[in-house]
Design a protein around this motif. Structure first.
Motif, PDB file in Angstrom:
ATOM      1  N   THR A 119      25.372 -22.408   9.069  1.00 15.69           N
ATOM      2  CA  THR A 119      25.641 -23.795   8.709  1.00 15.69           C
ATOM      3  C   THR A 119      24.860 -24.215   7.498  1.00 15.69           C
ATOM      4  N   THR A 120      25.361 -25.269   6.913  1.00 15.37           N
ATOM      5  CA  THR A 120      24.540 -25.993   5.973  1.00 15.37           C
ATOM      6  C   THR A 120      24.265 -27.319   6.643  1.00 15.37           C
TER       7      THR A 120
ATOM      8  N   THR B 286      24.309 -30.927   7.844  1.00 16.21           N
ATOM      9  CA  THR B 286      25.316 -31.971   7.804  1.00 16.21           C
ATOM     10  C   THR B 286      24.698 -33.257   7.306  1.00 16.21           C
TER      11      THR B 286
ATOM     12  N   VAL C 223      25.382 -35.696  -0.251  1.00 13.70           N
ATOM     13  CA  VAL C 223      26.083 -34.822  -1.169  1.00 13.70           C
ATOM     14  C   VAL C 223      25.366 -34.670  -2.500  1.00 13.70           C
TER      15      VAL C 223
ATOM     16  N   ILE D 229      33.957 -36.230  -4.216  1.00 16.80           N
ATOM     17  CA  ILE D 229      33.479 -35.780  -2.906  1.00 16.80           C
ATOM     18  C   ILE D 229      33.009 -36.968  -2.081  1.00 16.80           C
TER      19      ILE D 229
ATOM     20  N   THR E 274      32.928 -36.994   7.389  1.00 13.26           N
ATOM     21  CA  THR E 274      33.822 -36.250   6.505  1.00 13.26           C
ATOM     22  C   THR E 274      34.400 -35.077   7.277  1.00 13.26           C
TER      23      THR E 274
ATOM     24  N   GLY F 217      34.094 -32.028   6.483  1.00 15.04           N
ATOM     25  CA  GLY F 217      33.032 -31.021   6.555  1.00 15.04           C
ATOM     26  C   GLY F 217      32.124 -31.252   7.746  1.00 15.04           C
ATOM     27  N   TRP F 218      31.878 -32.516   8.038  1.00 11.48           N
ATOM     28  CA  TRP F 218      31.002 -32.856   9.165  1.00 11.48           C
ATOM     29  C   TRP F 218      31.646 -32.418  10.488  1.00 11.48           C
ATOM     30  N   CYS F 219      32.935 -32.681  10.657  1.00 13.13           N
ATOM     31  CA  CYS F 219      33.629 -32.258  11.878  1.00 13.13           C
ATOM     32  C   CYS F 219      33.593 -30.732  11.992  1.00 13.13           C
ATOM     33  N   ILE F 220      34.005 -30.068  10.905  1.00 16.12           N
ATOM     34  CA  ILE F 220      34.138 -28.609  10.906  1.00 16.12           C
ATOM     35  C   ILE F 220      32.795 -27.949  11.189  1.00 16.12           C
ATOM     36  N   ASP F 221      31.759 -28.476  10.554  1.00 14.23           N
ATOM     37  CA  ASP F 221      30.433 -27.915  10.704  1.00 14.23           C
ATOM     38  C   ASP F 221      30.035 -27.873  12.174  1.00 14.23           C
TER      39      ASP F 221
ATOM     40  N   ARG G  46      31.977 -25.319  14.136  1.00 11.39           N
ATOM     41  CA  ARG G  46      31.552 -23.942  13.896  1.00 11.39           C
ATOM     42  C   ARG G  46      30.352 -23.583  14.738  1.00 11.39           C
TER      43      ARG G  46
END
Ligand code: HEC
Ligand code: HEC
Ligand code: HEC
Ligand code: HEC
Ligand code: HEC
Ligand code: HEC
Length: 424
Positions: free
Chosen positions: A156-157, A159, A163, A249, A373, A375-379, A382
């Protein structure tokens, strides 16, 4: 043309330097925080394997969604934390992080400034249980990141990282480099002047050399030269592109949004001090997609008897008399193209509200804490394991998954990264 060439070389070197800036400005950002591990244990922490095992399962149940030992996730990497702070301090902080931050503790305040996110209270954990977690952290720290990597479950990066995190650093570096460039140019000009003065005194110079020597720097020609125009245009375009990408972004990202409401309703008072259950008002969280904002009637269950003379409560009566809903300003708002369901996350997955909404119980005014965002959901999908315990629906899937992999079954393994799951 000596001068022109010299100038172009300077421009070129500085340009190459500029281009390399973002690369190391970025790698400089998060940085691993794993100092050498101690050989022996810290006072107050155990090296007993049973305690360490207990700590491990407590960590996985309560802390893993935000922490790892050797890398930053939502919160800091925990390696060596028992050396950064005393065990007593850590116990207090883990139980009531926000209280420690609000007490003005410099270390905690600095942490909060960096992470911009509250860690939830863990007052349900006993001191010994917290010490067990820390004992496990100690054991993992001593093991080092190499062995831990084999069992690590996250890629992960952070969250929580805003940005445009590196922008400040980027600007400082650009400014520093520009300054260096100007100084270098000035020194070179000075050297050239001294040299030509000295050379002019020499008598045995050839025609050609004299011509070069007497030539004046032709600024107009430099500025018109293709090399100069090309490089300037490139740098300019690169900067515009960077600004545009960053701007795009962050479009629609409303982290920190905390609008003023028509009635100054305090979660700190109701959910915090009076400990009213979130579900009492947000009736939808376990039943459906939306959490629901309570109607004024729910307020009246109490306020037809409590604080009835308060002017603010009188305002609620007015809404009811006029048969108008209270016009609450919506804080969290996904675009229509995305589908988010509370029941799935709260009831099925068993995720606490705090993970996504921050420490609401301490908020006078509700604030959007998470990015919201994609990305936040996906992160999170994962790195979060599916809560399959006591859920017969997942029995087969878990068995299938166990055949393929030793890792716990993550949300991504059940299709949590498929576009159609989140997009209509
Ligand atoms: C919802 C996310 C979240 C959860 C769950 C969470 N933390 Fe944290 N933790 C954070 C954040 C964010 C910080 C940074 C401090 C801050 O901003 O409050 C932090 C800071 C810490 C620190 C201080 C680290 C340092 O470098 O000094 C410790 C220790 C810690 N957490 C331990 C734990 C333990 C133990 C648990 C489980 C019992 C836990 N945390 C659960 C988010 C979380
Ligand atoms: C007494 C009723 C009540 C209780 C209990 C309550 N809330 Fe609320 N909540 C409200 C009202 C009213 C609003 C809308 C006004 C506002 O945003 O402050 C709201 C708004 C919110 C919002 C923002 C909604 C938006 O517009 O995006 C969140 C998130 C939230 N509550 C979470 C919680 C959590 C988590 C708890 C439990 C810790 C909780 N609430 C307990 C009444 C309540
Ligand atoms: C389960 C009971 C309960 C419910 C439901 C409830 N409240 Fe309250 N509310 C209280 C209590 C208790 C107090 C604190 C009274 C005191 O300070 O003496 C309070 C205080 C308040 C105050 C502060 C009033 C003042 O003048 O200090 C406001 C505003 C308020 N509530 C708004 C609301 C709204 C809006 C709702 C509905 C979304 C709501 N309350 C639902 C119990 C409740
Ligand atoms: C996995 C993350 C997550 C968890 C856990 C979560 N929420 Fe939410 N919440 C969201 C998102 C995302 C939205 C925005 C939804 C939208 O705009 O469709 C939201 C919106 C809300 C809203 C705004 C109005 C609405 O009806 O959607 C309220 C109120 C709310 N949440 C309360 C809660 C409460 C109370 C809990 C805990 C019982 C909780 N949430 C748990 C992510 C979460
Ligand atoms: C804190 C972690 C977390 C965050 C943040 C989060 N989710 Fe989830 N999500 C989960 C977990 C855990 C599950 C698995 C629930 C289950 O067992 O069915 C899940 C399941 C889902 C599913 C069902 C997937 C499937 O294959 O059945 C959807 C759709 C979904 N999430 C959408 C979202 C969206 C949209 C957001 C962002 C607005 C979001 N989630 C943010 C943890 C999270
Ligand atoms: C876990 C949930 C989830 C999954 C899976 C997911 N998305 Fe998203 N997506 C979102 C959310 C939430 C947003 C809204 C983000 C925002 O407002 O910043 C979004 C936004 C977008 C946008 C931007 C729309 C806009 O208005 O800017 C596009 C394009 C997109 N998603 C495409 C995809 C594609 C293609 C896939 C599959 C590869 C996918 N998404 C998978 C949750 C998800």
């Amino acid at each position: 043309m000596l001068g022109v060439r010299l100038f172009s070389v300077q421009l070129l070197t500085s340009f190459v330097l500029l281009c390399s800036v973002p690369v190391w400005a970025q790698t400089d950002g998060d940085g691993g925080s794993t100092a050498p591990a101690p050989a022996t244990g810290v006072a107050g922490l155990s090296t007993d394997q049973a305690v360490i095992d207990q700590g491990k399962s407590l960590f996985e149940a309560n802390c893993k969604q935000c922490h790892a030992v050797h890398e930053r996730v939502v919160g800091p990497a925990l390696a060596n934390v028992y050396q950064r702070r005393s065990v007593d301090w850590l116990v207090k902080f883990i139980k009531y992080p926000q209280r420690v931050i609000e007490s003005g503790d410099a270390y905690a305040v600095a942490l909060y400034k960096e992470y911009q996110q509250f860690m939830p209270n863990h007052d349900f954990l006993k001191d010994d249980e917290i010490k067990a977690i820390l004992s496990w952290v100690q054991a993992e720290t001593i093991k080092g990141p190499a062995t831990a990597a084999a069992t690590a479950t996250t890629t992960t990066t952070s969250t929580a990282t805003p940005v445009a995190d590196n922008s400040g650093l980027f600007i400082i570096i650009i400014a520093g480099l520009s300054f260096l460039l100007i100084v270098t140019l000035a020194v070179l000009a000075l050297m050239a002047a001294t040299l030509s003065k000295y050379l002019k005194k020499e008598s045995d110079l050839s025609e050609e050399d004299l011509e070069v020597l007497n030539q004046r720097t032709n600024w107009a020609a430099i500025f018109k030269s293709q090399a100069f125009i090309g490089i300037t245009a490139f740098v300019f375009l690169a900067l515009v592109l960077k600004a545009t990408v960053e701007g795009l972004i962050t479009i629609g990202v409303q982290q920190g949004y905390a609008p003023t409401q028509p009635i100054p309703f305090s979660h700190k008072l109701h959910a915090g001090e009076y400990q009213i259950d979130c579900k009492y008002c947000h009736t939808g969280v376990e039943k459906g997609k939306a959490a629901n904002i309570p109607s004024a009637n729910i307020c009246m269950n109490c306020h037809n008897a409590i604080k009835t003379t308060s002017p603010i409560i009188q305002k609620i009566y007015e809404y009811i008399e006029k048969d108008e809903p209270i016009q609450w300003v919506r804080v969290h708002n996904l675009p229509d193209l995305a589908y988010f369901n509370h029941q799935q996350h709260v009831k099925v997955a068993g995720i606490d509200c705090e993970n996504c909404h921050g420490n609401i119980k301490e908020m006078e005014v509700v604030q959007q804490v998470s990015l919201l965002t994609m990305g936040w959901c996906i992160d999170c999908h994962r790195k979060t394991a599916v809560n399959a315990k006591d859920n017969a629906y997942y029995d087969n899937l878990v068995q299938l998954h166990a055949k393929r992999s030793k890792q716990p079954m993550k949300v991504e393994d059940i299709g949590g990264l498929e576009c159609a799951k989140c997009h209509y």
